[in-house]
Design a protein around this motif. Structure first.
Motif, PDB file in Angstrom:
ATOM      1  N   THR A  38       0.838  -1.214   0.000  1.00  0.00           N
ATOM      2  CA  THR A  38       0.000   0.000   0.000  1.00  0.00           C
ATOM      3  C   THR A  38       0.865   1.253   0.000  1.00  0.00           C
ATOM      4  O   THR A  38       2.074   1.200   0.180  1.00  0.00           O
ATOM      5  N   LYS A  39       0.191   2.387  -0.171  1.00  0.00           N
ATOM      6  CA  LYS A  39       0.898   3.667  -0.314  1.00  0.00           C
ATOM      7  C   LYS A  39       1.485   4.161   1.016  1.00  0.00           C
ATOM      8  O   LYS A  39       1.279   3.564   2.066  1.00  0.00           O
ATOM      9  N   MET A  40       2.212   5.264   0.926  1.00  0.00           N
ATOM     10  CA  MET A  40       2.967   5.767   2.088  1.00  0.00           C
ATOM     11  C   MET A  40       2.071   6.237   3.226  1.00  0.00           C
ATOM     12  O   MET A  40       2.371   6.031   4.395  1.00  0.00           O
ATOM     13  N   PHE A  41       0.938   6.895   2.861  1.00  0.00           N
ATOM     14  CA  PHE A  41       0.122   7.491   3.921  1.00  0.00           C
ATOM     15  C   PHE A  41      -1.356   7.116   3.836  1.00  0.00           C
ATOM     16  O   PHE A  41      -2.193   7.726   4.493  1.00  0.00           O
ATOM     17  N   CYS A  42      -1.694   6.150   2.992  1.00  0.00           N
ATOM     18  CA  CYS A  42      -3.089   5.699   2.912  1.00  0.00           C
ATOM     19  C   CYS A  42      -3.094   4.207   2.565  1.00  0.00           C
ATOM     20  O   CYS A  42      -2.043   3.623   2.328  1.00  0.00           O
ATOM     21  N   SER A  43      -4.284   3.618   2.509  1.00  0.00           N
ATOM     22  CA  SER A  43      -4.332   2.172   2.307  1.00  0.00           C
ATOM     23  C   SER A  43      -4.569   1.788   0.850  1.00  0.00           C
ATOM     24  O   SER A  43      -4.860   0.641   0.546  1.00  0.00           O
ATOM     25  N   CYS A  44      -4.433   2.743  -0.077  1.00  0.00           N
ATOM     26  CA  CYS A  44      -4.547   2.406  -1.494  1.00  0.00           C
ATOM     27  C   CYS A  44      -3.423   1.463  -1.901  1.00  0.00           C
ATOM     28  O   CYS A  44      -2.295   1.603  -1.436  1.00  0.00           O
ATOM     29  N   ALA A  45      -3.774   0.538  -2.802  1.00  0.00           N
ATOM     30  CA  ALA A  45      -2.763  -0.416  -3.265  1.00  0.00           C
ATOM     31  C   ALA A  45      -1.735   0.272  -4.151  1.00  0.00           C
ATOM     32  O   ALA A  45      -2.057   1.157  -4.941  1.00  0.00           O
ATOM     33  N   HIS A  55      -6.789   3.551  -8.065  1.00  0.00           N
ATOM     34  CA  HIS A  55      -6.284   3.343  -6.702  1.00  0.00           C
ATOM     35  C   HIS A  55      -6.062   4.696  -6.054  1.00  0.00           C
ATOM     36  O   HIS A  55      -4.940   5.188  -5.970  1.00  0.00           O
ATOM     37  N   THR A  56      -7.164   5.289  -5.665  1.00  0.00           N
ATOM     38  CA  THR A  56      -7.109   6.617  -5.052  1.00  0.00           C
ATOM     39  C   THR A  56      -8.082   6.671  -3.885  1.00  0.00           C
ATOM     40  O   THR A  56      -8.982   5.835  -3.776  1.00  0.00           O
ATOM     41  N   CYS A  57      -7.886   7.650  -3.014  1.00  0.00           N
ATOM     42  CA  CYS A  57      -8.783   7.823  -1.866  1.00  0.00           C
ATOM     43  C   CYS A  57      -8.680   9.281  -1.431  1.00  0.00           C
ATOM     44  O   CYS A  57      -7.853  10.035  -1.956  1.00  0.00           O
ATOM     45  N   PRO A  58      -9.485   9.682  -0.481  1.00  0.00           N
ATOM     46  CA  PRO A  58      -9.423  11.086  -0.046  1.00  0.00           C
ATOM     47  C   PRO A  58      -8.019  11.525   0.400  1.00  0.00           C
ATOM     48  O   PRO A  58      -7.658  12.678   0.216  1.00  0.00           O
ATOM     49  N   VAL A  59      -7.222  10.596   0.954  1.00  0.00           N
ATOM     50  CA  VAL A  59      -5.895  11.006   1.437  1.00  0.00           C
ATOM     51  C   VAL A  59      -4.977  11.330   0.255  1.00  0.00           C
ATOM     52  O   VAL A  59      -4.399  12.412   0.180  1.00  0.00           O
ATOM     53  N   CYS A  60      -4.854  10.376  -0.702  1.00  0.00           N
ATOM     54  CA  CYS A  60      -3.898  10.617  -1.782  1.00  0.00           C
ATOM     55  C   CYS A  60      -4.457  11.546  -2.857  1.00  0.00           C
ATOM     56  O   CYS A  60      -3.722  11.977  -3.747  1.00  0.00           O
ATOM     57  N   LEU A  61      -5.737  11.879  -2.747  1.00  0.00           N
ATOM     58  CA  LEU A  61      -6.289  12.901  -3.644  1.00  0.00           C
ATOM     59  C   LEU A  61      -6.401  14.251  -2.940  1.00  0.00           C
ATOM     60  O   LEU A  61      -6.906  15.221  -3.507  1.00  0.00           O
TER      61      LEU A  61
HETATM   62 ZN    ZN Z   1      -5.049   6.701  -1.228  1.00  0.00          ZN
END
Ligand code: ZN
Ligand code: ADP
Ligand code: MG
Length: 502
Positions: A38-45, A55-61
């Protein structure tokens, strides 16, 4: 311009200008994408090749109110790199915001590290030519990758108004490690050697595949020149975001005489960022270098400092594999290989493991090394395979080496066997039997061949009988040719002498 004539070969330490000798000083900032789930600061693969923006979420966006959480596996992987580079890992490190606007960075800042990085003060030993060099490591820190920009539309090199860029946020937030060296690297070739061997090390650590095409390893190269023997640093330029070893070396080789030329003409080198154009082999200025204060670094308020438990750090240290440099020394010692051979075989981990699996079959290590470096490596290169892949298993190569060692096949016939092992995916012994490639030591079989060769070359027979004994070698060669290299040389010698002396 004078120094523009200063020719530079990659391995040269000294650049000869018109007014004197100069030396290169190179420092590298290397980015490695980590192969975490997963990514550095969120749980996206973390993925490769998936459809964009899946593979995005509110954190990495960077949606308002979304909060980062540090990926522990990424910290472990970064720590592995830091410890393998002999760095000190302080009891705490701090994430900072590095502020700048670019479409690949939705927060308008990158979470990185600044004055309290993960690790400091390491070193990396590497081979360049026959020399072992040491480069001090300034720091190893953690950060997140930006998204990927895909430039589209328009026609290359022409402004038509129809070009646009697409953003793929899948990569945004991928864990990155940055390794910053001290300016210790003495030549363009050494810079290339450093990077290639650093890459091997990181692969060995199991933290990144370091795939070059996918840009998993990228670097900025800083370069300056100074009068040979001087200990003060000159003003540097920076070649940004490179990921080709060959272009790196070419770029540095073109930048050296450019700087020497400026200095010898009485000018000063501008501290700036350069772009290397592989087509023309020259560098052009991109922009003047930004300073740290341009980024308005400040501590990331959404993350607490990371406390590094010393016991945990020691656990990570204890889990490190044997590192390439140590393995080269061990192979030389344990298997009686030359340094040069040991470096070829023991440098890349996958090849080293293949070789040790061959030797584990109980065959002669030196003979095994010759076949591993020779036919096997050539086969991997030709087929574009990684060591350990393909149809030549360690067991099969060992079986072939044993056939050679036992004199069942000659070396030249064994090369045929090797080729057929790949084509036919079969055991060497079966190939030898099927194609009749075994060594011929039966005098009944060789006798007629010898007789034929002697009969076909009357003038050489005369020379031999007239006392020119070295002509024997010619006859041996003819018999070998006639038998496809399969004849047993000892038996051939004996039969020839009988035929010629008799
Ligand atoms: Zn993310
Ligand atoms: P900055 O703070 O501008 O990023 P650093 O001191 O952190 O500069 O150095 C960045 C990189 O540039 C390091 O890899 C360092 O080794 C290299 N470097 C610094 N000064 C020089 C120089 N005069 N010549 C070549 N490389 C240099
Ligand atoms: Mg820096």
């Amino acid at each position: 311009m004078t120094g523009g004539d200063a020719a530079v070969r990659g391995a040269d330490r000294i650049v000869r200008g018109m007014r004197g000798d100069w030396e290169a000083v190179i420092g590298l900032e290397v980015h490695v994408e980590l192969d975490t789930a997963t990514k550095m600061f969120c749980s996206c693969a973390v993925t490769k090749g998936d459809p964009p923006n899946t593979h995005t979420c509110p954190v990495c966006l960077a949606h308002p109110g979304a909060l980062p959480v540090v990926n522990q596996r990424a910290v472990e992987y970064a720590t592995r790199i830091a410890l393998a580079l002999d760095c000190t890992v302080p009891p705490r490190n701090v994430f900072h915001r590095k502020n700048y606007f670019y479409p690949d960075l939705p927060k308008a800042y990158q979470i990185s590290q600044y004055d309290e990085p993960l690790a400091v003060d390491g070193c990396f030993d590497y081979w360049s030519g026959d020399e072992k060099l040491r480069c001090r490591i300034d720091r190893v820190h953690m950060e997140e990758d930006a998204a990927k920009l895909i430039h589209a539309g328009g026609e290359t090199g022409r402004i038509t108004g129809s070009e646009y860029s697409l953003v793929d946020f899948n990569r945004g937030g991928t864990p990155l490690v940055e390794i910053v060296t001290e300016p210790d690297i003495p030549s363009p070739a050494a810079a290339r050697d450093f990077l290639q061997q650093l890459r091997e090390l990181v692969i060995e650590l199991g933290v990144s595949e370091c795939n070059m095409e996918e840009g998993q390893v990228r670097w900025d190269a800083n370069i300056s020149v100074r009068p040979a023997g001087s200990s003060t640093l000159g003003t540097r330029t920076e070649l940004k975001n490179m990921n080709s070893f060959r272009f790196l070396q070419q770029a540095l080789e073109s930048e050296l005489p450019r700087q020497v030329g400026i200095l010898e003409a009485g000018g000063t080198v501008e501290q700036e960022t350069l772009h290397f154009d592989p087509e023309t082999g020259t560098t052009t200025p991109l922009r003047s270098k930004e300073e740290a204060h341009d980024y308005r670094y400040f501590p990331e308020p959404d993350l607490v400092p990371l406390a590094m438990d010393p016991a945990w750090v020691e656990e990570v240290r204890a889990s490190l594999p044997e590192l390439p440099l140590a393995r080269v020394a061990r192979f030389a010692e344990q298997y009686g290989l030359s340094r040069a051979d040991a470096r070829v075989i023991a440098g890349p981990g996958a090849l080293a493991r293949f070789y040790e699996a061959v030797v584990a079959q109980g065959v002669d290590p030196k003979l095994a090394a010759n076949w591993t470096m020779g036919e096997y490596l050539a086969h991997l290169n030709a087929a574009g395979l990684e060591p350990g892949h393909g149809h030549v298993t360690p067991e099969r190569l060992a079986a072939l080496v044993r056939l050679v060692a036992d004199g069942v096949v000659s070396t030249s016939a064994a090369k045929d066997v090797f080729t057929k092992m790949i084509e036919e995916r079969a055991e060497p012994a079966a190939i030898v039997a099927k194609h009749g490639l075994g060594r011929i030591s039966d005098s009944a079989a060789l006798g007629p061949v010898v007789a034929e060769v002697v009969a076909a070359n009357p003038s050489q027979v005369e020379q031999y009988r007239g006392g020119k004994r070295q002509v024997l070698g010619f006859f041996v060669g003819q018999v070998m040719k006639a038998t496809g290299g399969r004849a047993d040389p000892a038996v051939v010698n004996e039969l020839l002498q009988k035929a010629l002396d008799g």
